[in-house]
Design a protein around this motif. Structure first.
Motif, mmCIF file in Angstrom:
data_model
loop_
_atom_site.group_PDB
_atom_site.id
_atom_site.type_symbol
_atom_site.label_atom_id
_atom_site.label_comp_id
_atom_site.label_asym_id
_atom_site.label_seq_id
_atom_site.Cartn_x
_atom_site.Cartn_y
_atom_site.Cartn_z
ATOM 1 N N ILE A 173 0.845 -1.151 0.069
ATOM 2 C CA ILE A 173 -0.027 -0.003 -0.045
ATOM 3 C C ILE A 173 1.011 1.243 -0.120
ATOM 4 C CG2 ILE A 173 -1.735 1.434 1.285
ATOM 5 C CD1 ILE A 173 -2.901 -1.430 2.338
ATOM 6 N N LEU A 174 1.807 1.206 0.694
ATOM 7 C CA LEU A 174 2.877 2.599 0.927
ATOM 8 C C LEU A 174 3.412 2.591 -0.386
ATOM 9 C CD1 LEU A 174 4.600 4.583 2.410
ATOM 10 C CD2 LEU A 174 6.192 2.665 3.150
ATOM 11 N N GLY A 175 4.117 1.536 -1.155
ATOM 12 C CA GLY A 175 4.866 1.506 -2.204
ATOM 13 C C GLY A 175 4.155 2.049 -3.228
ATOM 14 N N ILE A 176 2.980 1.551 -3.431
ATOM 15 C CA ILE A 176 1.865 1.898 -4.681
ATOM 16 C C ILE A 176 1.711 3.382 -4.677
ATOM 17 C CG2 ILE A 176 -0.435 1.823 -5.474
ATOM 18 C CD1 ILE A 176 -0.101 -1.234 -5.110
ATOM 19 N N SER A 177 1.226 3.852 -3.222
ATOM 20 C CA SER A 177 1.106 5.290 -2.799
ATOM 21 C C SER A 177 2.110 6.328 -3.190
ATOM 22 C CB SER A 177 0.624 5.540 -1.216
ATOM 23 O OG SER A 177 -0.329 4.869 -1.238
ATOM 24 N N VAL A 178 3.485 5.841 -2.993
ATOM 25 C CA VAL A 178 4.644 6.646 -3.189
ATOM 26 C C VAL A 178 4.938 6.590 -4.605
ATOM 27 C CG1 VAL A 178 7.183 6.720 -3.055
ATOM 28 C CG2 VAL A 178 5.678 6.052 -0.859
ATOM 29 N N VAL A 179 4.850 5.555 -5.496
ATOM 30 C CA VAL A 179 5.089 5.437 -6.575
ATOM 31 C C VAL A 179 4.158 6.153 -7.469
ATOM 32 C CG1 VAL A 179 5.245 3.825 -8.628
ATOM 33 C CG2 VAL A 179 6.594 3.397 -6.740
ATOM 34 N N THR A 180 3.004 6.227 -7.010
ATOM 35 C CA THR A 180 1.865 7.015 -8.002
ATOM 36 C C THR A 180 1.569 8.470 -7.415
ATOM 37 O OG1 THR A 180 0.204 5.981 -6.693
ATOM 38 C CG2 THR A 180 0.627 4.772 -8.494
ATOM 39 N N ASN A 181 2.324 8.736 -6.433
ATOM 40 C CA ASN A 181 2.085 9.932 -5.617
ATOM 41 C C ASN A 181 0.935 10.336 -5.129
ATOM 42 O OD1 ASN A 181 3.293 12.637 -4.647
ATOM 43 N ND2 ASN A 181 2.630 13.743 -6.639
ATOM 44 N N SER A 182 0.316 9.264 -4.555
ATOM 45 C CA SER A 182 -0.934 9.353 -4.248
ATOM 46 C C SER A 182 -1.279 8.947 -2.530
ATOM 47 C CB SER A 182 -1.904 8.541 -4.912
ATOM 48 O OG SER A 182 -1.536 7.238 -4.764
ATOM 49 N N SER A 183 -2.352 9.053 -1.874
ATOM 50 C CA SER A 183 -2.505 8.765 -0.547
ATOM 51 C C SER A 183 -3.466 7.155 -0.723
ATOM 52 C CB SER A 183 -3.387 9.717 -0.051
ATOM 53 O OG SER A 183 -2.543 10.756 0.329
ATOM 54 N N PRO A 184 -3.483 6.257 0.138
ATOM 55 C CA PRO A 184 -4.225 5.345 0.159
ATOM 56 C C PRO A 184 -5.567 5.400 -0.076
ATOM 57 C CG PRO A 184 -2.472 4.851 1.902
ATOM 58 C CD PRO A 184 -2.366 6.517 1.238
ATOM 59 N N GLY A 185 -6.268 6.443 0.421
ATOM 60 C CA GLY A 185 -7.549 6.820 0.183
ATOM 61 C C GLY A 185 -7.868 7.433 -1.058
ATOM 62 N N ASP A 186 -6.985 7.719 -1.752
ATOM 63 C CA ASP A 186 -7.223 8.020 -3.223
ATOM 64 C C ASP A 186 -7.713 6.613 -4.167
ATOM 65 O OD1 ASP A 186 -6.589 10.839 -2.858
ATOM 66 O OD2 ASP A 186 -4.553 10.416 -3.312
ATOM 67 N N TRP A 187 -6.998 5.689 -3.711
ATOM 68 C CA TRP A 187 -7.288 4.405 -4.568
ATOM 69 C C TRP A 187 -7.737 3.213 -3.893
ATOM 70 C CZ3 TRP A 187 -3.943 0.002 -3.733
ATOM 71 C CH2 TRP A 187 -2.784 0.124 -2.871
ATOM 72 N N ILE A 188 -7.956 3.410 -2.600
ATOM 73 C CA ILE A 188 -8.750 2.253 -1.706
ATOM 74 C C ILE A 188 -9.942 2.830 -1.147
ATOM 75 C CG2 ILE A 188 -8.440 0.515 0.200
ATOM 76 C CD1 ILE A 188 -5.512 0.907 -0.109
ATOM 77 N N THR A 189 -11.075 2.502 -1.580
ATOM 78 C CA THR A 189 -12.299 2.971 -1.033
ATOM 79 C C THR A 189 -13.510 1.792 -0.719
ATOM 80 O OG1 THR A 189 -13.509 2.811 -3.030
ATOM 81 C CG2 THR A 189 -12.226 4.809 -2.766
ATOM 82 N N ILE A 190 -14.363 2.170 0.315
ATOM 83 C CA ILE A 190 -15.224 1.007 0.803
ATOM 84 C C ILE A 190 -16.553 1.238 -0.203
ATOM 85 C CG2 ILE A 190 -16.620 0.274 2.475
ATOM 86 C CD1 ILE A 190 -14.363 1.321 4.673
ATOM 87 N N GLU A 191 -16.990 0.230 -0.628
ATOM 88 C CA GLU A 191 -18.149 0.323 -1.362
ATOM 89 C C GLU A 191 -19.123 -0.291 -0.496
ATOM 90 O OE1 GLU A 191 -19.079 -2.284 -5.123
ATOM 91 O OE2 GLU A 191 -18.290 -0.438 -6.025
ATOM 92 N N TYR A 192 -20.201 0.350 -0.387
ATOM 93 C CA TYR A 192 -21.642 -0.020 0.530
ATOM 94 C C TYR A 192 -22.574 -0.673 -0.288
ATOM 95 C CZ TYR A 192 -19.319 2.245 4.514
ATOM 96 O OH TYR A 192 -18.596 2.672 5.456
ATOM 97 N N ASP A 193 -23.235 -1.892 -0.034
ATOM 98 C CA ASP A 193 -24.312 -2.428 -0.639
ATOM 99 C C ASP A 193 -25.521 -1.401 -0.378
ATOM 100 O OD1 ASP A 193 -22.995 -4.890 -1.440
ATOM 101 O OD2 ASP A 193 -23.443 -5.673 0.466
ATOM 102 N N GLU A 194 -26.715 -1.502 -1.200
ATOM 103 C CA GLU A 194 -27.721 -0.567 -1.300
ATOM 104 C C GLU A 194 -28.351 -0.518 0.174
ATOM 105 O OE1 GLU A 194 -30.571 -1.188 -4.518
ATOM 106 O OE2 GLU A 194 -28.995 -1.066 -6.062
ATOM 107 N N ASN A 195 -28.610 -1.822 0.833
ATOM 108 C CA ASN A 195 -29.350 -1.995 1.945
ATOM 109 C C ASN A 195 -28.467 -1.658 3.331
ATOM 110 O OD1 ASN A 195 -27.862 -3.993 1.287
ATOM 111 N ND2 ASN A 195 -29.609 -5.493 2.049
ATOM 112 N N GLU A 196 -27.225 -1.312 3.107
ATOM 113 C CA GLU A 196 -26.425 -1.325 4.249
ATOM 114 C C GLU A 196 -26.432 0.328 4.695
ATOM 115 O OE1 GLU A 196 -22.920 -4.237 4.345
ATOM 116 O OE2 GLU A 196 -22.524 -2.829 2.939
ATOM 117 N N MET A 197 -26.359 0.303 6.059
ATOM 118 C CA MET A 197 -26.291 1.962 6.583
ATOM 119 C C MET A 197 -24.841 2.187 6.751
ATOM 120 S SD MET A 197 -29.650 2.565 7.329
ATOM 121 C CE MET A 197 -29.531 3.634 8.734
ATOM 122 N N VAL A 198 -24.617 3.550 6.496
ATOM 123 C CA VAL A 198 -23.088 4.037 6.570
ATOM 124 C C VAL A 198 -23.011 4.631 8.163
ATOM 125 C CG1 VAL A 198 -21.452 5.606 5.609
ATOM 126 C CG2 VAL A 198 -22.959 4.428 4.252
#
Length: 79
Positions: free
Chosen positions: A54-79
C-alpha cells in the motif's frame, strides 16, 4: 460492503501505462510485487494487501491510500 481498489486511476494520473512499469518502479524503491498480485489489485480480485505494498503504490503513484482504496457499501447497508 467491500473494499474497492482504483489502481488504474492512480496509475493513469501518474502516467504509468502498464502494470509492469508499476512493478519496476516499486522495485526501484525496494518493494517486491508479483505480477499476479498487481493484476489482482488492478482487477479488484485481491483479498488481502500488505501495508508495505500500500505504501509503495502510494509513493510511486504520488497518491494517498484513500485515493485508490475505497469502501463500497451495498444498497441496503447503513453507513
Amino acid at each position: 460492503m467491500r473494499v474497492k481498489f482504483q489502481l488504474q486511476m492512480v496509475m493513469a494520473k501518474a502516467d504509468i501505462k502498464k502494470q509492469k512499469i508499476l512493478i519496476e518502479r516499486l522495485a526501484e524503491i525496494g518493494i517486491t510485487a508479483r505480477p499476479l498480485t498487481i493484476s489482482n489489485i488492478y482487477n479488484n480480485k485481491i483479498k488481502q494487501l500488505s501495508t508495505d505494498l500500500i505504501l509503495g503504490i502510494s509513493v510511486v503513484t504520488n497518491s494517498s491510500p484513500g485515493d485508490w482504496i475505497t469502501i463500497e457499501y451495498d444498497e441496503n447497508e447503513m453507513v
